[in-house]
Design a protein around this motif. Structure first.
Motif, PDB file in Angstrom:
ATOM      1  N   ASP A  34       0.827  -1.221   0.000  1.00  0.00           N
ATOM      2  CA  ASP A  34       0.000   0.000   0.000  1.00  0.00           C
ATOM      3  C   ASP A  34       0.853   1.260   0.000  1.00  0.00           C
ATOM      4  O   ASP A  34       0.483   2.279  -0.601  1.00  0.00           O
ATOM      5  N   PHE A  35       1.985   1.218   0.701  1.00  0.00           N
ATOM      6  CA  PHE A  35       2.838   2.401   0.814  1.00  0.00           C
ATOM      7  C   PHE A  35       3.285   2.905  -0.559  1.00  0.00           C
ATOM      8  O   PHE A  35       3.426   4.115  -0.765  1.00  0.00           O
ATOM      9  N   GLU A  36       3.502   1.986  -1.491  1.00  0.00           N
ATOM     10  CA  GLU A  36       3.989   2.394  -2.807  1.00  0.00           C
ATOM     11  C   GLU A  36       2.919   2.402  -3.891  1.00  0.00           C
ATOM     12  O   GLU A  36       3.202   2.766  -5.038  1.00  0.00           O
ATOM     13  N   THR A  37       1.691   2.001  -3.539  1.00  0.00           N
ATOM     14  CA  THR A  37       0.617   1.987  -4.537  1.00  0.00           C
ATOM     15  C   THR A  37      -0.580   2.851  -4.151  1.00  0.00           C
ATOM     16  O   THR A  37      -1.367   3.225  -5.020  1.00  0.00           O
ATOM     17  N   LYS A  38      -0.742   3.160  -2.873  1.00  0.00           N
ATOM     18  CA  LYS A  38      -1.856   3.993  -2.424  1.00  0.00           C
ATOM     19  C   LYS A  38      -1.299   5.283  -1.837  1.00  0.00           C
ATOM     20  O   LYS A  38      -0.916   5.349  -0.671  1.00  0.00           O
ATOM     21  N   LEU A  39      -1.232   6.295  -2.682  1.00  0.00           N
ATOM     22  CA  LEU A  39      -0.559   7.543  -2.337  1.00  0.00           C
ATOM     23  C   LEU A  39      -1.566   8.642  -2.014  1.00  0.00           C
ATOM     24  O   LEU A  39      -2.725   8.586  -2.422  1.00  0.00           O
ATOM     25  N   THR A  40      -1.099   9.634  -1.283  1.00  0.00           N
ATOM     26  CA  THR A  40      -1.914  10.806  -0.971  1.00  0.00           C
ATOM     27  C   THR A  40      -1.176  12.053  -1.424  1.00  0.00           C
ATOM     28  O   THR A  40       0.014  12.209  -1.141  1.00  0.00           O
ATOM     29  N   ALA A  41      -1.896  12.918  -2.135  1.00  0.00           N
ATOM     30  CA  ALA A  41      -1.327  14.193  -2.592  1.00  0.00           C
ATOM     31  C   ALA A  41      -2.015  15.334  -1.859  1.00  0.00           C
ATOM     32  O   ALA A  41      -3.253  15.417  -1.848  1.00  0.00           O
ATOM     33  N   LYS A  42      -1.245  16.197  -1.238  1.00  0.00           N
ATOM     34  CA  LYS A  42      -1.799  17.340  -0.507  1.00  0.00           C
ATOM     35  C   LYS A  42      -1.964  18.500  -1.489  1.00  0.00           C
ATOM     36  O   LYS A  42      -1.066  19.317  -1.683  1.00  0.00           O
ATOM     37  N   VAL A  43      -3.131  18.556  -2.101  1.00  0.00           N
ATOM     38  CA  VAL A  43      -3.343  19.460  -3.231  1.00  0.00           C
ATOM     39  C   VAL A  43      -3.331  20.936  -2.841  1.00  0.00           C
ATOM     40  O   VAL A  43      -3.102  21.801  -3.688  1.00  0.00           O
ATOM     41  N   ASN A  44      -3.563  21.238  -1.582  1.00  0.00           N
ATOM     42  CA  ASN A  44      -3.556  22.635  -1.141  1.00  0.00           C
ATOM     43  C   ASN A  44      -2.253  23.015  -0.462  1.00  0.00           C
ATOM     44  O   ASN A  44      -2.187  24.019   0.256  1.00  0.00           O
ATOM     45  N   ALA A  45      -1.202  22.214  -0.675  1.00  0.00           N
ATOM     46  CA  ALA A  45       0.057  22.407   0.049  1.00  0.00           C
ATOM     47  C   ALA A  45       0.646  23.799  -0.153  1.00  0.00           C
ATOM     48  O   ALA A  45       1.081  24.450   0.809  1.00  0.00           O
ATOM     49  N   ALA A  46       0.669  24.292  -1.390  1.00  0.00           N
ATOM     50  CA  ALA A  46       1.288  25.593  -1.665  1.00  0.00           C
ATOM     51  C   ALA A  46       0.520  26.727  -0.997  1.00  0.00           C
ATOM     52  O   ALA A  46       1.113  27.624  -0.377  1.00  0.00           O
ATOM     53  N   ALA A  47      -0.807  26.706  -1.114  1.00  0.00           N
ATOM     54  CA  ALA A  47      -1.621  27.748  -0.488  1.00  0.00           C
ATOM     55  C   ALA A  47      -1.478  27.714   1.027  1.00  0.00           C
ATOM     56  O   ALA A  47      -1.411  28.766   1.692  1.00  0.00           O
ATOM     57  N   LEU A  48      -1.402  26.504   1.577  1.00  0.00           N
ATOM     58  CA  LEU A  48      -1.266  26.354   3.020  1.00  0.00           C
ATOM     59  C   LEU A  48       0.102  26.831   3.498  1.00  0.00           C
ATOM     60  O   LEU A  48       0.215  27.480   4.549  1.00  0.00           O
ATOM     61  N   LEU A  49       1.141  26.523   2.721  1.00  0.00           N
ATOM     62  CA  LEU A  49       2.480  26.994   3.085  1.00  0.00           C
ATOM     63  C   LEU A  49       2.528  28.520   3.083  1.00  0.00           C
ATOM     64  O   LEU A  49       3.093  29.136   4.002  1.00  0.00           O
ATOM     65  N   GLU A  50       1.944  29.106   2.068  1.00  0.00           N
ATOM     66  CA  GLU A  50       1.930  30.574   1.993  1.00  0.00           C
ATOM     67  C   GLU A  50       1.214  31.173   3.206  1.00  0.00           C
ATOM     68  O   GLU A  50       1.670  32.166   3.785  1.00  0.00           O
ATOM     69  N   LYS A  51       0.133  30.544   3.597  1.00  0.00           N
ATOM     70  CA  LYS A  51      -0.623  31.022   4.766  1.00  0.00           C
ATOM     71  C   LYS A  51       0.214  30.914   6.031  1.00  0.00           C
ATOM     72  O   LYS A  51       0.236  31.849   6.853  1.00  0.00           O
ATOM     73  N   GLU A  52       0.930  29.804   6.200  1.00  0.00           N
ATOM     74  CA  GLU A  52       1.718  29.602   7.413  1.00  0.00           C
ATOM     75  C   GLU A  52       2.959  30.498   7.434  1.00  0.00           C
ATOM     76  O   GLU A  52       3.375  30.972   8.489  1.00  0.00           O
ATOM     77  N   LEU A  53       3.551  30.738   6.272  1.00  0.00           N
ATOM     78  CA  LEU A  53       4.703  31.641   6.210  1.00  0.00           C
ATOM     79  C   LEU A  53       4.295  33.077   6.527  1.00  0.00           C
ATOM     80  O   LEU A  53       5.089  33.853   7.095  1.00  0.00           O
ATOM     81  N   ALA A  54       3.075  33.433   6.141  1.00  0.00           N
ATOM     82  CA  ALA A  54       2.607  34.809   6.348  1.00  0.00           C
ATOM     83  C   ALA A  54       2.069  35.054   7.751  1.00  0.00           C
ATOM     84  O   ALA A  54       1.782  36.201   8.115  1.00  0.00           O
ATOM     85  N   HIS A  55       1.958  34.001   8.542  1.00  0.00           N
ATOM     86  CA  HIS A  55       1.421  34.165   9.895  1.00  0.00           C
ATOM     87  C   HIS A  55       2.376  35.012  10.738  1.00  0.00           C
ATOM     88  O   HIS A  55       3.601  34.829  10.688  1.00  0.00           O
ATOM     89  N   PRO A  56       1.872  35.945  11.509  1.00  0.00           N
ATOM     90  CA  PRO A  56       2.729  36.844  12.307  1.00  0.00           C
ATOM     91  C   PRO A  56       3.689  36.116  13.256  1.00  0.00           C
ATOM     92  O   PRO A  56       4.755  36.640  13.578  1.00  0.00           O
ATOM     93  N   SER A  57       3.332  34.916  13.695  1.00  0.00           N
ATOM     94  CA  SER A  57       4.175  34.196  14.653  1.00  0.00           C
ATOM     95  C   SER A  57       5.305  33.409  13.977  1.00  0.00           C
ATOM     96  O   SER A  57       6.191  32.895  14.667  1.00  0.00           O
ATOM     97  N   TYR A  58       5.297  33.314  12.645  1.00  0.00           N
ATOM     98  CA  TYR A  58       6.318  32.507  11.973  1.00  0.00           C
ATOM     99  C   TYR A  58       7.677  33.195  12.033  1.00  0.00           C
ATOM    100  O   TYR A  58       7.807  34.387  11.750  1.00  0.00           O
ATOM    101  N   ARG A  59       8.697  32.426  12.385  1.00  0.00           N
ATOM    102  CA  ARG A  59      10.070  32.902  12.397  1.00  0.00           C
ATOM    103  C   ARG A  59      10.875  32.051  11.419  1.00  0.00           C
ATOM    104  O   ARG A  59      10.911  30.826  11.534  1.00  0.00           O
ATOM    105  N   CYS A  60      11.504  32.691  10.480  1.00  0.00           N
ATOM    106  CA  CYS A  60      12.145  31.993   9.374  1.00  0.00           C
ATOM    107  C   CYS A  60      13.331  31.137   9.810  1.00  0.00           C
ATOM    108  O   CYS A  60      14.201  31.596  10.554  1.00  0.00           O
TER     109      CYS A  60
END
Length: 381
Positions: free
Chosen positions: A122-148
Motif C-alpha cells: 500500500d505504501f507504494e501503490t496507495k498515495l496521498t497528494a496534498k493538493v492545497n500544500a502551496a496555499a497552506l504553506l503561503e498562509k503559514e509563512l505569512a502568519h505573524p508568529s512565523y520565524r524563518c
C-alpha cells in the motif's frame, strides 16, 4: 493478577500477529517494478483476516502488478516541526504520503500504518497528494508568529516521485518559497528535479536552496530490486553534475549502507561523486524501524537467500543485538566494531577525494519577507 493476565493476552496477540506476517511472507512473490509484494498489516491493525485459498479462484491468488492509486487530500497544516538531534533541520514539508519509488528499506513505510494502510505494498501503490500544500504553506509563512528558518522539503517521502510530474505540487511549493525568500533544502533520488532548474537556480543565487541526492548503488541489477522505480545510480550522478553546473550546492548521501549488499560500493560512490562536482558527502546505515524490519527480511530471503542470515546478523552486531536501535546518535550510524570499520572507510575515502563533511550549505534566512498583496493596508504607498 489482572496485570499479569493482560500482559499474557498482549503477548499472545503479538505472537499471532507476527506468525501471520511470516505466514504471509511465505506466499509472496516479487512483483516487477515494486519493492515488495507484501500487504503486511500495520502495527495498529485491530484484526487480521486470513483467507482460505480453497474459497478463492486461482486467478485471484496470482501475483499481479497493482496500479498506483492517488487520493487527493486537503491538508489542515503543512509545516511539521521536530527536535531530533540526528537531523540538521527542525522544519519540514511533505507534499505526499507514500512513495511510488518503492524502496524496500524506506524508513517512512511505517507512517502508512497511521492511515490504516499496509506499510508494504500500500505504501507504494496507495498515495496521498496534498493538493492545497502551496496555499497552506503561503498562509503559514505569512502568519505573524512565523520565524524563518530553513525548511526541508520531501523528507518523509520523495517530493519528486513520479506523480509530481503531473501534479507539480513541489514546484508550486518552491515558487512560494522563492517569493517569500524562504530557504529550502531538498532530498531526492529523482531526475525530475531538473525540471525545476529555473526556480532552483534563482534560489541558489540568493543562497536559498541546498540539494541532497541519495546514491544507494551503481549496480543496476541491485537498483531494480532494491528501489525499483528510481533513476539508476549513474543517472543520479549526472543529475548532481547538472545541478552543480547550474550553481546549486549539492550533497551526496550514500544511503542506506547495507552490509554484504552495497557496502563494498561505498568508496566507488565517494570517488564518483567527487569527480562530478559534489561538494559534500555523508552516509547513513540501514534503519529498520517497526514494519520495515520484516519487509526487509522478506526481501533478503527472496533475492539473497544465500546471505540473508549473514546480513541480518551483521545488522544486529551494529544495533546492540537488535535489528533496530532508535537511540539518537546511534540510529544513523550504528555502533560496535563493524560500524566503526564502515565509519573509518567512509571518512578515509571522503578525505582522499577532498569532499566536505558540511551537512548543509549556509542558507540565508535574512531575505525572508511576506510579499505585499493587492488590498493590503498602505499597499498604494
Amino acid at each position: 493478577m489482572i496485570g499479569v493476565e493482560k500482559t499474557a493476552n498482549m503477548l499472545y496477540l503479538y505472537t499471532v500477529y507476527w506468525n501471520a506476517i511470516m505466514s504471509d511472507f511465505s506466499a509472496n512473490k516479487p512483483i516487477k517494478g515494486r519493492g515488495t509484494a507484501s500487504k503486511l498489516a500495520g502495527r495498529f491493525a485491530i484484526s487480521l483476516v486470513e483467507v482460505d485459498e480453497n474459497d478463492v479462484p486461482v486467478e485471484a491468488l496470482e501475483t499481479s502488478s497493482p496500479k498506483t492509486q492517488v487520493r487527493y487530500e486537503t491538508a489542515k497544516t503543512i509545516i511539521t516541526r521536530n527536535n531530533s538531534p540526528d537531523i540538521p533541520f527542525t522544519l519540514s514539508v511533505n507534499p505526499y504520503r507514500g512513495c511510488e519509488h518503492g524502496c524496500v528499506y524506506c524508513f517512512a513505510r511505517p507512517s502508512h500504518a497511521y492511515l490504516d494502510l499496509s506499510p508494504g505494498l500500500d505504501f507504494e501503490t496507495k498515495l496521498t497528494a496534498k493538493v492545497n500544500a502551496a496555499a497552506l504553506l503561503e498562509k503559514e509563512l505569512a502568519h505573524p508568529s512565523y520565524r524563518c528558518e530553513p525548511i526541508a522539503l520531501g523528507i518523509n517521502t520523495d517530493a519528486y516521485q513520479p506523480i509530481e510530474k503531473q501534479l507539480e505540487i513541489t514546484r508550486q511549493l518552491l515558487s512560494v518559497c522563492l517569493a517569500y525568500g524562504q530557504p529550502v533544502s531538498l532530498i531526492t533520488k529523482s531526475t525530475l528535479i531538473l525540471r525545476d532548474l529555473d526556480i532552483l537556480t534563482e534560489m541558489a543565487q540568493k543562497r536559498l536552496v541546498h540539494v541532497a541526492i541519495s546514491v544507494t548503488t551503481l549496480d543496476n541489477h541491485l537498483k531494480r530490486i532494491l528501489e525499483p522505480r528510481t533513476a539508476s545510480g549513474k543517472t543520479r550522478l549526472q543529475v548532481i553534475k547538472a545541478l552543480r553546473e547550474a550553481g546549486i550546492p549539492v550533497t551526496v548521501l550514500v544511503a542506506p549502507v547495507i552490509p554484504f549488499i552495497n557496502d563494498h560500493e561505498m568508496e566507488q560512490i565517494v570517488e564518483a561523486s567527487a569527480d562530478i562536482g559534489a561538494q559534500s558527502i555523508h552516509y547513513i546505515m540501514l534503519r529498520l524501524p517497526h514494519e520495515v524490519a520484516p519487509l526487509f527480511e522478506e526481501w533478503l530471503i527472496q533475492h539473497y537467500p544465500d546471505r540473508a542470515s549473514h546480513v541480518l546478523q551483521r545488522i544486529m552486531d551494529m544495533r546492540g543485538g537488535k535489528l533496530y536501535d532508535s537511540r539518537f546518535g546511534k540510529r544513523m550510524t550504528g555502533e560496535g566494531l563493524f560500524a566503526d570499520i564502515i565509519n573509518q572507510r567512509f571518512h578515509l575515502a571522503r578525505r582522499k577525494h577532498g569532499l566536505s563533511d558540511e551537512r548543509l550549505s549556509r542558507l540565508d534566512c535574512y531575505q525572508f519577507t511576506v510579499p505585499a498583496k493587492a488590498g493590503d493596508q498602505f499597499s498604494l504607498f
